[in-house]
Write a protein that holds these residues in place. Sequence first.
Motif, PDB file in Angstrom:
ATOM      1  N   UNK A  22       0.827  -1.213   0.000  1.00 56.83           N
ATOM      2  CA  UNK A  22       0.000   0.000   0.000  1.00 56.83           C
ATOM      3  C   UNK A  22       0.859   1.260   0.000  1.00 56.83           C
ATOM      4  N   UNK A  23       1.855   1.312   0.901  1.00 53.47           N
ATOM      5  CA  UNK A  23       2.672   2.519   1.031  1.00 53.47           C
ATOM      6  C   UNK A  23       3.488   2.816  -0.208  1.00 53.47           C
ATOM      7  N   UNK A  24       4.140   1.804  -0.770  1.00 49.20           N
ATOM      8  CA  UNK A  24       4.948   2.015  -1.971  1.00 49.20           C
ATOM      9  C   UNK A  24       4.072   2.389  -3.165  1.00 49.20           C
ATOM     10  N   UNK A  25       2.913   1.738  -3.281  1.00 47.32           N
ATOM     11  CA  UNK A  25       2.015   2.062  -4.397  1.00 47.32           C
ATOM     12  C   UNK A  25       1.593   3.525  -4.359  1.00 47.32           C
ATOM     13  N   UNK A  26       1.135   3.975  -3.193  1.00 44.81           N
ATOM     14  CA  UNK A  26       0.708   5.370  -3.076  1.00 44.81           C
ATOM     15  C   UNK A  26       1.878   6.324  -3.299  1.00 44.81           C
ATOM     16  N   UNK A  27       3.067   5.949  -2.880  1.00 48.68           N
ATOM     17  CA  UNK A  27       4.232   6.806  -3.060  1.00 48.68           C
ATOM     18  C   UNK A  27       4.622   6.914  -4.530  1.00 48.68           C
ATOM     19  N   UNK A  28       4.583   5.785  -5.244  1.00 46.96           N
ATOM     20  CA  UNK A  28       4.888   5.819  -6.676  1.00 46.96           C
ATOM     21  C   UNK A  28       3.851   6.642  -7.437  1.00 46.96           C
ATOM     22  N   UNK A  29       2.594   6.516  -7.051  1.00 44.61           N
ATOM     23  CA  UNK A  29       1.547   7.300  -7.712  1.00 44.61           C
ATOM     24  C   UNK A  29       1.741   8.790  -7.464  1.00 44.61           C
ATOM     25  N   UNK A  30       2.103   9.161  -6.239  1.00 42.32           N
ATOM     26  CA  UNK A  30       2.356  10.570  -5.932  1.00 42.32           C
ATOM     27  C   UNK A  30       3.546  11.094  -6.725  1.00 42.32           C
ATOM     28  N   UNK A  31       4.601  10.277  -6.859  1.00 43.10           N
ATOM     29  CA  UNK A  31       5.766  10.695  -7.623  1.00 43.10           C
ATOM     30  C   UNK A  31       5.421  10.842  -9.106  1.00 43.10           C
ATOM     31  N   UNK A  32       4.592   9.953  -9.619  1.00 41.62           N
ATOM     32  CA  UNK A  32       4.155  10.025 -11.018  1.00 41.62           C
ATOM     33  C   UNK A  32       3.426  11.344 -11.285  1.00 41.62           C
ATOM     34  N   UNK A  33       2.534  11.715 -10.374  1.00 40.03           N
ATOM     35  CA  UNK A  33       1.813  12.981 -10.551  1.00 40.03           C
ATOM     36  C   UNK A  33       2.771  14.167 -10.496  1.00 40.03           C
ATOM     37  N   UNK A  34       3.726  14.101  -9.577  1.00 37.98           N
ATOM     38  CA  UNK A  34       4.676  15.207  -9.429  1.00 37.98           C
ATOM     39  C   UNK A  34       5.555  15.358 -10.671  1.00 37.98           C
ATOM     40  N   UNK A  35       5.921  14.247 -11.283  1.00 35.38           N
ATOM     41  CA  UNK A  35       6.769  14.296 -12.466  1.00 35.38           C
ATOM     42  C   UNK A  35       6.038  14.849 -13.683  1.00 35.38           C
ATOM     43  N   UNK A 435      -6.085   6.717   6.637  1.00 38.12           N
ATOM     44  CA  UNK A 435      -7.090   5.760   6.185  1.00 38.12           C
ATOM     45  C   UNK A 435      -6.500   4.363   6.034  1.00 38.12           C
ATOM     46  N   UNK A 436      -5.342   4.269   5.341  1.00 42.24           N
ATOM     47  CA  UNK A 436      -4.714   2.973   5.136  1.00 42.24           C
ATOM     48  C   UNK A 436      -4.249   2.366   6.455  1.00 42.24           C
ATOM     49  N   UNK A 437      -3.633   3.187   7.305  1.00 44.79           N
ATOM     50  CA  UNK A 437      -3.155   2.670   8.593  1.00 44.79           C
ATOM     51  C   UNK A 437      -4.312   2.141   9.432  1.00 44.79           C
ATOM     52  N   UNK A 438      -5.439   2.869   9.447  1.00 50.62           N
ATOM     53  CA  UNK A 438      -6.588   2.420  10.230  1.00 50.62           C
ATOM     54  C   UNK A 438      -7.090   1.067   9.728  1.00 50.62           C
TER      55      UNK A 438
END
Length: 459
Positions: A22-35, A435-438
């Motif tokens: 979950x964490x890596x997926x969301x991080x890669x998606x955030x980086x994709x948007x930033x790029x 949300x994910x942590x909960x």
Amino acid sequence: MRRIRLSSWIVFVGVLLLIAASGLSESFLAQWRDMSGPQSLAALSVNVDLAADPTGSARLTIREAEKLAERWERPITYSARTPAAVTGGDRSIEADVVGVGGRTGSFANLRMYRGSPIAAQSIEEYSRVTAISSRLADQLFRTRDVVGMTVQLLGATFKIVGVYEEPDTLLRRMTDNGKPDLLVPITTLIELDPAVQITTIELAAGPTAAVTGTDEVRKALAAIGKPPSRYKIVNYAAEQNWVDQKPKLLLATAGVTGLLLGVRLAWGRLKRTVAFMRRGLSTDDWPDVVRKGKSALAVDAAALIGLMACAFMLGMAVRHRFYIPDELVPDELIDWTFYRDKRLEWWQRQVGAMGYVASSGELVYDRVNVLVTRLATVGILIGLPLLGIGVREWAMGGLSTADRLIRLAACIGAAVAATAAACWWAGTEYVVRPQELFVFVSLFVLSALSARAVGRNGS
């Protein structure tokens, strides 16, 4: 003791796979948007399909690109790519040169180390200026502070107006850095080498682009006399919806699993309460039974209320309207030929892609999609089963509730730390969402409690 230790390792691996996926997926998606620059992923990419256009007639001239921009009525950028020898200082290097035109700053996030990117005025005036990557600057001049210096390219001298950095991230490494070595005005590039033509276009998406964007691009291409079938069109607005929901699918699977475990625990509590009342009513009146067992009944009632509240919050946390592209929905679900034809189309695309050169943005999208898909699959198919096996082994080994929760807390802390370290290694920030942590913490705790009930029933 050895069984408990092995079970703890199994639980840890399950927890780690779920949290990391979950964490890596969301991080890669955030980086994709930033790029993707200020336009983010509200854009469409058009690339000449070399396999479908062996004669090169689908490539655009600057005039045709300008006509397309007029037709589109929203920001667009276009580019052409060519390898060329670049000479600077006392060295000459074969570099990846890209000519850019249109609103380039809206579609790419260039991290400038010094100077500025290619300006619109430079494109209009056919200026011989360039922005180069920090890697190329180091190779040519052995320093990054090269703004104001010159390089020789295509028989002309270009002034360096900017140096952009290339962060060492996993996505960059998987896309051959994803950035060109050197940027120049496309007008200047074509002036110096008339054989170069535009092969990549990016267009800003409208509000309904996820549904209608691809058809709108085809119509715009046809309007300027270009056959749409000779282009590879990627609708990032739609693809973002498709890729974004894969971590949500992992979260939904974890949440539904937690809900089922909660229902199981609640049913066990309810059966225990009913059995207690039946035994008591066989000898005493209702008020006496409640008075004698008020402590146990209060605990059961509190547990049921807590489980109901947890179930409600889990449902709210994992609810998501999943996106299915229209082209993947048949008119009739029983029409097996639809699925057969889709499979054949997929294989045909694999064959046709042999002569296709994807743009940098499309390469990044492809890598993000692959990474997120594999992470979500590993979390669902490996992480969840390992968690279930581990907590069941805890129960069968007789581990106390307090010890389970302590070990579980240690597993969660270690998994979060390992995920943060993996994000650091991948060159992206760890995106932590409450949300994910909960959802995951609720799943872990409910799994441990449910295994306790299994262990007690089995003993």
